[in-house]
Every structure is written in C-alpha cells, then in structure tokens.
Design a protein around this motif. Sequence first.
Motif, mmCIF file in Angstrom:
data_model
loop_
_atom_site.group_PDB
_atom_site.id
_atom_site.type_symbol
_atom_site.label_atom_id
_atom_site.label_comp_id
_atom_site.label_asym_id
_atom_site.label_seq_id
_atom_site.Cartn_x
_atom_site.Cartn_y
_atom_site.Cartn_z
ATOM 1 N N THR A 198 107.005 53.223 120.085
ATOM 2 C CA THR A 198 106.387 53.831 121.275
ATOM 3 C C THR A 198 106.887 55.245 121.548
ATOM 4 N N SER A 199 107.939 55.686 120.850
ATOM 5 C CA SER A 199 108.448 57.041 121.060
ATOM 6 C C SER A 199 108.376 57.895 119.802
ATOM 7 N N ALA A 200 107.740 57.366 118.725
ATOM 8 C CA ALA A 200 107.633 58.113 117.470
ATOM 9 C C ALA A 200 106.680 59.286 117.628
ATOM 10 N N THR A 201 107.054 60.438 117.076
ATOM 11 C CA THR A 201 106.260 61.654 117.239
ATOM 12 C C THR A 201 105.518 62.035 115.959
ATOM 13 N N ASN A 202 104.501 62.858 116.140
ATOM 14 C CA ASN A 202 103.619 63.296 115.065
ATOM 15 C C ASN A 202 104.347 64.267 114.140
ATOM 16 N N GLN A 203 104.467 63.920 112.849
ATOM 17 C CA GLN A 203 105.043 64.832 111.876
ATOM 18 C C GLN A 203 104.922 64.274 110.463
ATOM 19 N N PRO A 204 105.071 65.104 109.442
ATOM 20 C CA PRO A 204 105.049 64.612 108.065
ATOM 21 C C PRO A 204 106.436 64.184 107.604
ATOM 22 N N GLY A 205 106.481 63.563 106.420
ATOM 23 C CA GLY A 205 107.747 63.139 105.847
ATOM 24 C C GLY A 205 107.574 62.799 104.376
ATOM 25 N N ILE A 206 108.646 62.317 103.758
ATOM 26 C CA ILE A 206 108.583 61.913 102.365
ATOM 27 C C ILE A 206 109.221 60.541 102.199
ATOM 28 N N TYR A 207 108.775 59.845 101.157
ATOM 29 C CA TYR A 207 109.429 58.614 100.732
ATOM 30 C C TYR A 207 109.674 58.728 99.233
ATOM 31 N N GLY A 208 110.907 58.504 98.822
ATOM 32 C CA GLY A 208 111.236 58.588 97.412
ATOM 33 C C GLY A 208 112.117 57.435 96.996
ATOM 34 N N SER A 209 111.956 57.000 95.762
ATOM 35 C CA SER A 209 112.824 55.952 95.231
ATOM 36 C C SER A 209 113.100 56.231 93.766
ATOM 37 N N LEU A 210 114.256 55.769 93.307
ATOM 38 C CA LEU A 210 114.648 55.940 91.916
ATOM 39 C C LEU A 210 115.441 54.720 91.479
ATOM 40 N N TYR A 211 115.000 54.074 90.396
ATOM 41 C CA TYR A 211 115.699 52.920 89.843
ATOM 42 C C TYR A 211 115.882 53.120 88.346
ATOM 43 N N GLY A 212 117.029 52.686 87.851
ATOM 44 C CA GLY A 212 117.296 52.752 86.425
ATOM 45 C C GLY A 212 117.889 51.450 85.929
#
Length: 498
Positions: free
Chosen positions: A363-377
Amino acid sequence: MRQFQLIYGLLALFLPVSFAFAQEDEPVDYTAKYFQEDKTSQADTTQMDAWDIMNPLFLADSNNVFRSNFGIMRVGDQQYIGFRLQPEFAFGKLGFGLDIPVFFNLDDGKFRSDAFENGAGPFRLFRYIRYGVKKRDPFYAKVGDLTGAYLGYGILINNYTNATSLERRKVGANIDIRVNNFIGLEAMYSDFNFASFNLFGMRPYVRPFGMTDIPIARTFEIGVSYVTDHDQTSTHFSDSVSYASQFLADKGVSAFSADMGVNLVRTPFFNLLGYAQFAKINKIKSQVLADTLEAMAPTHELMADYKSGKGASIGLNAKLNFLGNVLRMDARLERQWYSDYFIPQFFNATYEINKDARILQLTSATNQPGIYGSLYGMILNKVRLGGSLLLPDKYDETNPASVKLNADIINVLDNRLDIRGMYYKGGLADLSDAFELDEQSLAKVSVTYRIFKIFAAGIDYYWTFARQEDGRLDVDHQILPYFGLNIPLYSNKQQTVK
C-alpha cells in the motif's frame, strides 16, 4: 550504475569459485545423457531446466540416502535431546523425503509435540513427494515443501516457500502438465488447510507452433495467470487466537498476469530465452485494511489513495553447458517497470511469514523501475552456487530490495564433506543490512562430515520469524548438532568414503 555493479559483483564472486573446483573428477557428458534418455525434453526446449536442474533445491530432492541423526536441539531458550529420521528416495522420475523428529525436553523429559500441532499436523512427516522435473517433463507434480516455487516467468510468484516455519510445516502442491507440447497448465496451492482457502495460483499456457518442426517458433509460449489468497487460518494458543492475516480474512487478495516467451538460441552448449510479462495486483477490499490505512494516512500520504497496481518486465535467461557437466551456468537479467501499489514478485519467500506486513508494504510502494538478476553455477554435479537480487532503481523503506543466496557443496574433501545453505533477505532499504537477520530473513544451513563410510557428524541451523506458543511473531531459530547414520542407498564409485 550501482545496480549493474552489484550484478558484476555476483559474477566476480561465483566465477572464480566455479573454476577452482572444475578439475576435481573425470567429467561425464550429462548433456548427451540428458538428450538420449528424455526424447520429450529434446522436443521441449522453451525453459528446459533453468530454475530446477540449476537450482540447488533440485539436488536435495534427488537423493537415495537414509539418515538418522541423534543430537541436542535448541529452540528459543529450551533444549531437547532426541533424533531425526530423514530418509530420501529417488526412483527414476519419482522422489520423496521424510522428516520424523522425536525429541524430549531436557528439563522435564516431555515429548516435543509442537511439530505435529497446527500447521500440517502428522502430514509434516512427509517433507515432499515429487514426480518429474518442472519445465523438463510433460508431467510434473510435487506435494509438501514448495520452497523455490514460481509461476510462469515469476512476476507474481517467484522464490516462494510455504516452509517458513520448521515447526508448523505446511503441505502444498505444485503441478505443471503439458499435452503434446501444445497446451499446458501450471498450478500451485500453498496449504491444504481445509478451514481456509490459501494462496492459489494457476497459469494455463499454449505453444501455438509447438507441434510443428519450425525452429524458434515452436518454442513460442503464451500464458495467463491468476493468483488469489483468502487465508483465514487461525491458530489457537493457550490464551489467544492468532490469524495468519487480518487483511485477507474477508475479501482476500487477487492478481493476474499475461506473459510470453521464446527460445531465441538453442544448442547443446548454449540456450537463450527471451520473455515479457505484465501483471496487475487488484486493490484489497478489506474493511480492516481500510481502517488501518485511514489511521496511518496522516503520516503515510500515499496510503490514503491506495488502489490497484500494475507492473511489466522484459528479460533474458541464458544457460551455458561447458564440456558436459564440468561447468553449467544460468544467468537471468530482467528490466522491470511498475506503478504505485505494485511490488514485483509480491508472493515471495517472506510472504508467508507475515502477510499483513507484506500487504502494508504494497500500500506504500511507489512508481519506479528496477532490475531483477540471478546467477547460478554448477561444477561437476558437486558444487552449486548462486544468488539473485531484486533491486528497485531507488530502493528505500517503501521500495525495498531483496537478495537470495544458495550454496550446495557435495562430496568434497575426499567425498566426506557436504555443505548446503539457503539465505533470503527482504525489506532491504540499505544493502549494507543484507546479512542482518530480522523479521524478513530466512536462513538454512546444514553441514555434514562423514567420519566413516556410514557414520557422520554435523550441524543444522534454521532461522525465521514464526508464531510462538503465545501467538506472537518472534524469532524462531533452531540449532541441531548431531551424529548418526548416513547411508547412500545406491552404488556410486565417486561417493565412496574409505
């Protein structure tokens, strides 16, 4: 730039470790074996095994071993002595594991029955029952512990677990059924507690050209998802009743998404998947929530206008096989955009800890972009290391970051030592607090050293927030040093301990 520095940091952390272990054993070409044994998988390459085979949790669900550990367990300020039977079996595509705790209080000698009360009750003895591998086999099903569950490409449900409490374990289900590589259905349900309709998600999908021989086009997939939670679970304590969520009891929460993906490159050594997704989390129409927001509105202006939120993302998922099983890598990078009142991967690893706190965050999250990244080996099927990072461009208390780390180091030091670990931390307003344990942390560590061929010693550690005996949410951490039997139930020359 700060976000991409963190991604490069993950690469710098895991790549040197990967190559350090890459020379231990004679390599086996598991890529060739994979295509020889599973003709269906040869035809279905859209997502192959990016989130399952590369996931350390899949390794833990693929063993044939009998464990019986005796030791002392500490829960809060109480100490217990006893043993835990933990056999695991895998027969072809079928696998299942048990977890049977038998402990007695060191002070009064009473049997510890907490593990069988509330939650799943006696069914908590079954840690999981699994058939197949998600996105590899045309029929996949898992019942029990759903740690690591996702739906579609993960914009709503990703890195989810229903096992936030070791004592009050839930029994859920996760399925993926695909017919003729043309039409399919993903679905998950978090908790078979018949007093309440809990977290449920389903995603029908279609591959329009899946039955053709057209390269790339035959891997194109379109799906739509629906997710809802009407959790009214109540836990009765000695002098109180505690509810899983005050905000979901009357109207619940609902969300939907649409996605599409295609395998852009597919060779035995390299696979590249591209995808796009859109989602909406509907406004939660709870009177209790409305009253709470009204009371908080003077100091939290955004909450006064709370409504539905939307989000979208595009991403790439690359997988690399180097010389069979010498080195496998899985890297994912996703760019996200979202409006006010939307949190990507809202149903994540900490969602079940405190659903009301998660909803207030929404209910308090604001409008903006972001990234999601993952790395597995993964190296030689012995070492699997990886992590993921969800990072808004301007992260703070209203738009926090989250981080997840996994480690599986199996049969090292002359095949005697196993180390398994999982760590998740949400609600990060400052990345310097990434390893500070709090109410949005989950941590599991297990270290086993085989002293002789079938005898082992080790320690298990578990941290989370959970409902206590008086109904409060508080730290629930357990430390279990142990020794006992560790008997592989199959013949494997490389795993023999002399």
